[in-house]
Design a protein around this motif. Structure first.
Motif, short mmCIF file in Angstrom:
data_model
loop_
_atom_site.label_atom_id
_atom_site.label_comp_id
_atom_site.label_asym_id
_atom_site.label_seq_id
_atom_site.Cartn_x
_atom_site.Cartn_y
_atom_site.Cartn_z
N TYR A 1 40.91 47.34 41.47
CA TYR A 1 39.94 48.31 42.00
C TYR A 1 38.83 47.62 42.78
CZ TYR A 1 36.16 47.69 38.54
OH TYR A 1 35.12 47.21 37.79
N LEU A 2 38.44 46.42 42.37
CA LEU A 2 37.41 45.68 43.10
C LEU A 2 37.97 45.11 44.41
CD1 LEU A 2 35.56 43.80 40.21
CD2 LEU A 2 34.78 45.80 41.51
N GLN A 3 39.23 44.71 44.40
CA GLN A 3 39.86 44.24 45.63
C GLN A 3 39.96 45.38 46.65
OE1 GLN A 3 43.32 41.52 45.12
NE2 GLN A 3 42.88 41.75 42.93
N ASP B 1 46.75 60.19 48.03
CA ASP B 1 47.30 59.57 49.24
C ASP B 1 46.96 58.08 49.31
OD1 ASP B 1 48.42 61.97 50.00
OD2 ASP B 1 46.84 62.46 51.46
N MET B 2 45.74 57.74 48.94
CA MET B 2 45.35 56.33 48.94
C MET B 2 46.18 55.54 47.93
SD MET B 2 43.12 54.09 50.36
CE MET B 2 41.54 54.78 50.81
N ALA B 3 46.42 56.14 46.77
CA ALA B 3 47.24 55.48 45.74
C ALA B 3 48.65 55.22 46.27
CB ALA B 3 47.28 56.34 44.48
N LEU B 4 49.20 56.18 46.98
CA LEU B 4 50.52 55.99 47.58
C LEU B 4 50.50 54.91 48.65
CD1 LEU B 4 51.73 59.71 47.87
CD2 LEU B 4 52.63 57.94 46.34
N SER B 5 49.44 54.88 49.47
CA SER B 5 49.31 53.88 50.53
C SER B 5 49.30 52.46 49.98
CB SER B 5 48.03 54.09 51.33
OG SER B 5 48.06 55.30 52.01
N VAL C 1 49.44 51.92 44.07
CA VAL C 1 48.71 51.73 42.82
C VAL C 1 48.55 53.08 42.12
CG1 VAL C 1 47.46 49.69 43.64
CG2 VAL C 1 46.42 51.95 43.90
N ASN C 2 48.12 53.02 40.89
CA ASN C 2 47.89 54.22 40.11
C ASN C 2 46.68 54.99 40.68
OD1 ASN C 2 46.68 55.81 37.86
ND2 ASN C 2 48.34 54.87 36.67
N PRO C 3 46.77 56.32 40.75
CA PRO C 3 45.61 57.10 41.23
C PRO C 3 44.32 56.82 40.46
CG PRO C 3 47.54 58.50 41.10
CD PRO C 3 47.92 57.18 40.48
N ASN C 4 44.41 56.47 39.18
CA ASN C 4 43.21 56.14 38.41
C ASN C 4 42.51 54.91 38.98
OD1 ASN C 4 43.65 58.27 36.64
ND2 ASN C 4 44.82 57.01 35.20
N THR C 5 43.29 53.98 39.53
CA THR C 5 42.71 52.78 40.15
C THR C 5 41.89 53.17 41.38
OG1 THR C 5 44.56 51.45 39.35
CG2 THR C 5 43.25 50.53 41.15
N ILE C 6 42.43 54.07 42.18
CA ILE C 6 41.72 54.54 43.37
C ILE C 6 40.47 55.30 42.96
CG2 ILE C 6 41.83 55.97 45.45
CD1 ILE C 6 43.58 53.39 45.54
N GLN C 7 40.58 56.14 41.95
CA GLN C 7 39.41 56.90 41.48
C GLN C 7 38.32 55.94 41.03
OE1 GLN C 7 38.86 60.32 41.70
NE2 GLN C 7 36.84 59.45 41.34
N ARG C 8 38.71 54.89 40.35
CA ARG C 8 37.73 53.89 39.90
C ARG C 8 37.09 53.18 41.09
NH1 ARG C 8 38.58 49.30 35.20
NH2 ARG C 8 36.39 48.74 35.08
N THR C 9 37.91 52.88 42.11
CA THR C 9 37.39 52.25 43.33
C THR C 9 36.38 53.17 44.00
OG1 THR C 9 39.49 51.08 43.69
CG2 THR C 9 38.04 51.34 45.60
#
Length: 125
Positions: free
Chosen positions: A11-13, A38-42, A45-53
């Protein structure tokens, strides 16, 4: 572009990547980001990772979530200027630290950097 370093949380990366896109103006102030899904698919990664980002960048004032509309790059120019300065300082600090660890003096680092930039300005780099 979905290669991640194992020494730093994903998530930090991703936050770093988004910050670089903003500083390089590939993402502009006020621009809407992809949905979490959509970002998770791009990035595969898991959608939770994008949400945390997104949450981390929102906490830092880089992104804003508008209920029912999505997530946007902040339009606060002072925050974007601060981000640009912070990223520059981080890169310089990392570069200088590596060069010093290899035994280069400040004068050697400065002259090497000047030589490199002069070559680049002349189209040789």
């Amino acid at each position: 572009m979905d290669e991640f370093n194992t020494s730093k949380p994903i998530y930090l990366q991703l936050a770093d990547r988004i910050n670089r896109l903003i500083v390089s103006k590939e993402l502009k102030a006020g621009q809407k980001l992809q949905s979490v899904r959509d970002m998770a698919l791009s990035y595969n990664v898991n959608p939770n990772t994008i949400q945390r980002t997104y949450s981390e960048l929102e906490r830092e004032g880089i992104l804003e979530t508008r209920r029912g509309q999505g997530t946007f790059v902040t339009e606060q120019e002072d925050r974007l200027i601060q981000l640009r300065g912070n990223l520059k300082e981080e890169q310089i600090q990392t570069f200088v630290q590596i060069m010093q660890e290899m035994g280069y003096s400040s004068d050697e680092i400065i002259s090497g950097l000047q030589d490199h930039l002069n070559k680049k300005d002349k189209g040789d780099a």
